[in-house]
Design a protein around this motif. Structure first.
Motif, short mmCIF file in Angstrom:
data_model
loop_
_atom_site.label_atom_id
_atom_site.label_comp_id
_atom_site.label_asym_id
_atom_site.label_seq_id
_atom_site.Cartn_x
_atom_site.Cartn_y
_atom_site.Cartn_z
N GLU A 106 -33.54 -36.28 -75.79
CA GLU A 106 -34.30 -37.12 -74.86
C GLU A 106 -35.41 -37.87 -75.60
OE1 GLU A 106 -35.39 -34.84 -71.39
OE2 GLU A 106 -33.33 -35.17 -70.65
N SER A 107 -36.01 -37.23 -76.59
CA SER A 107 -37.10 -37.93 -77.28
C SER A 107 -36.55 -39.06 -78.16
CB SER A 107 -37.99 -36.96 -78.06
OG SER A 107 -37.25 -36.34 -79.07
N SER A 110 -27.20 -37.60 -68.88
CA SER A 110 -28.64 -37.55 -68.61
C SER A 110 -29.40 -38.46 -69.59
CB SER A 110 -29.14 -36.11 -68.59
OG SER A 110 -29.33 -35.65 -69.89
N LEU A 111 -28.88 -38.61 -70.80
CA LEU A 111 -29.52 -39.55 -71.74
C LEU A 111 -29.39 -40.99 -71.22
CD1 LEU A 111 -28.13 -38.20 -75.16
CD2 LEU A 111 -30.44 -37.84 -74.24
N ARG A 119 -29.03 -41.95 -68.12
CA ARG A 119 -29.91 -42.11 -66.96
C ARG A 119 -31.35 -42.35 -67.42
NH1 ARG A 119 -29.47 -37.13 -64.56
NH2 ARG A 119 -27.22 -37.29 -64.64
N ARG A 120 -31.77 -41.56 -68.39
CA ARG A 120 -33.13 -41.69 -68.89
C ARG A 120 -33.36 -43.08 -69.50
NH1 ARG A 120 -36.63 -37.58 -70.08
NH2 ARG A 120 -38.36 -38.07 -71.47
N PHE A 121 -32.37 -43.55 -70.25
CA PHE A 121 -32.50 -44.86 -70.88
C PHE A 121 -32.57 -45.96 -69.82
CE2 PHE A 121 -30.46 -48.80 -72.28
CZ PHE A 121 -31.36 -49.17 -73.27
N ASN A 161 -33.42 -45.82 -66.70
CA ASN A 161 -34.69 -45.77 -66.00
C ASN A 161 -35.78 -46.45 -66.80
OD1 ASN A 161 -34.64 -44.62 -63.51
ND2 ASN A 161 -34.42 -42.53 -64.33
N GLY A 162 -35.89 -46.06 -68.05
CA GLY A 162 -36.94 -46.61 -68.91
C GLY A 162 -36.76 -48.09 -69.14
N VAL A 193 -34.23 -41.06 -77.10
CA VAL A 193 -34.15 -42.15 -76.13
C VAL A 193 -35.54 -42.77 -75.94
CG1 VAL A 193 -33.65 -42.73 -73.72
CG2 VAL A 193 -32.18 -41.12 -74.95
N ASP A 194 -36.54 -41.91 -75.86
CA ASP A 194 -37.90 -42.42 -75.67
C ASP A 194 -38.35 -43.25 -76.87
OD1 ASP A 194 -37.79 -41.07 -73.32
OD2 ASP A 194 -39.00 -39.35 -73.98
#
Ligand SMILES: *Cc1c(COP(=O)(O)O)cnc(C)c1O
Length: 397
Positions: free
Chosen positions: A375-376, A302-303, A305-307, A309-310, A378-379
């Motif tokens: 997740e934060s 999921s990390l 995927r998040r990366f 996407n961003g 990654v952000d």
């Protein structure tokens, strides 16, 4: 003073500096984890291969400590002399079961295993075929063996097929060698195609799953799913223990006859001291965690995927990678260093990877994620990358 032929070493070092290719080490002042202390600053760590976040896990440290209490620190000798303990043997048996192979054999590092295996199996007159992007240790093994060395284009089974038709796998030994997950690109090998080709050409296939094991597949078994690919398909399987397993060392898994051959013939196995038994104890503990804590792989996915996407909104070229290795190709070494320095200035550690580790013109940030990230985190990295765009002069897209 006589400098003999070595008189030009310092000018060669200077030349490396001039082209931004000089490499230097950083001193880390904390244990491995999502953050590292370097030069007195706490940095988010986006460059380790500790994919499951186990290198600093207290349970492994505990197993390591009780291993030291039980076995002491040094193995004392090579495996064949008197360094092979019950702890090493137990780990080998668990790794064989994990990979669905008859036997497994411990080496002191992945580098040693790769060179040691290829060199033990091939000699003058044999043939070795290697993917263009294979890890340096696989290339070195091929070269040291003195077999005829052939490249094939990265992940291109058609190119490999063409080249394989020039050799006779019945009369010669032919070995095809590939990373399972490619270390600098993060993509996986075309395993099915490789298996089919090798079967058709009577070649052996060796897969080095240093970056896949623990990360991909059911229970972390990696790129080579033992339920689908037997030792007839992939006779030589390499796993390393310093990455997802969080300890040190490596192993080869395969049939009895392969392992016994390596014990008799592999110089990198025979002429080196066994890894400390305590490392085997810690790794056995790690293997249980790797199998049982699926949440680490799920979280990592999921990390990633998040990366992705961003990062798709940033002007960097993302590579087709589903692994925790998410390279951002910048191009030239100087810009890559500039991006890396900017990231560090804002608290994110991500080292620049330059030739000869990667091909000319593809210097990159090799971003890696681990199950220890949030997740934060990654952000924060995405935000830092947004700020680094100005430093890139040669980004594509
Ligand atoms: C890291 C790596 C190795 C070397 O393993 P070590 O145990 O670190 O020596 C071998 N092959 C690949 C593909 C790697 O990425």
């Amino acid at each position: 003073m006589h400098t003999r032929g070595f008189g030009d070493l310092s000018s060669q070092l200077e030349a490396l500096r001039d082209i931004d290719m000089y490499r230097s080490r950083r001193q880390v002042a904390s244990r491995q984890g999502r953050e590292l202390t370097i030069d007195g600053r706490l940095l988010l760590n986006f460059c380790s291969n500790d994919y499951l976040g186990l290198a600093g896990d207290p349970r492994l440290a505990e197993a390591f400590k009780s291993g030291v209490d039980r076995w002491g620190t040094g193995a004392g000798a090579s495996h064949l002399i008197c360094g092979h303990t019950e702890a090493h043997n137990a780990l080998e048996e668990s790794l064989a079961a994990f990979t669905g192979r008859e036997r497994a054999l411990l080496y002191s590092s992945g580098y040693a295993a790769n060179v040691g295996v290829i060199n033990a199996l091939l000699t003058v007159g044999d043939q070795v075929f290697e993917d263009r992007l294979n890890h340096a240790s696989l290339l070195d093994g091929g070269w040291i063996s003195r077999a005829d060395f052939h490249w094939y284009r990265h992940n291109d089974t058609h190119d490999l097929a063409d080249r394989l038709t020039t050799v006779d796998g019945v009369r010669q030994r032919v070995l095809v060698v590939s990373d399972g997950t490619f270390s600098m690109d993060g993509d996986q090998c075309e395993l099915e195609g490789l298996v089919e080709l090798c079967a058709a050409q009577s070649s052996w296939l060796m897969v080095d799953d240093a970056h896949g094991m623990g990360v991909h597949g059911k229970d972390g078994t990696g790129t080579v799913d033992p339920a689908r690919f037997t030792s007839a398909d992939v006779p030589i399987l390499i796993g390393t223990l310093g990455k997802a397993f969080g300890t040190a060392g490596a192993f080869v898994a395969g049939d009895e006859v392969l392992i016994e051959t390596l014990i008799q013939r592999s110089r990198n196995y025979i002429y080196t001291t066994a890894i400390p038994a305590a490392v085997a104890c810690a790794t056995s503990r790690s293997l249980e965690i790797v199998k049982n804590e699926q949440w680490r792989r799920d979280h990592l996915k999921s990390l990633i995927r998040r990366f992705r996407n961003g990062a798709s909104h940033l002007p960097f070229e993302l590579m087709p990678s589903e692994s925790p290795i998410q390279p951002l190709v910048v191009g030239d070494p100087a810009s890559t260093l500039a991006v890396s320095r900017h990231l560090e200035a804002v608290g994110c550690l991500c080292t620049a990877i330059r030739p000869p580790t990667v091909p000319e013109g593809t210097s990159r940030l090799r971003i890696t994620f681990t199950a220890a990230h949030t997740e934060s985190d990654v952000d924060r990295l995405l935000e830092a990358l947004r700020g680094a765009v100005a430093y890139t002069v040669s980004v594509s897209k």
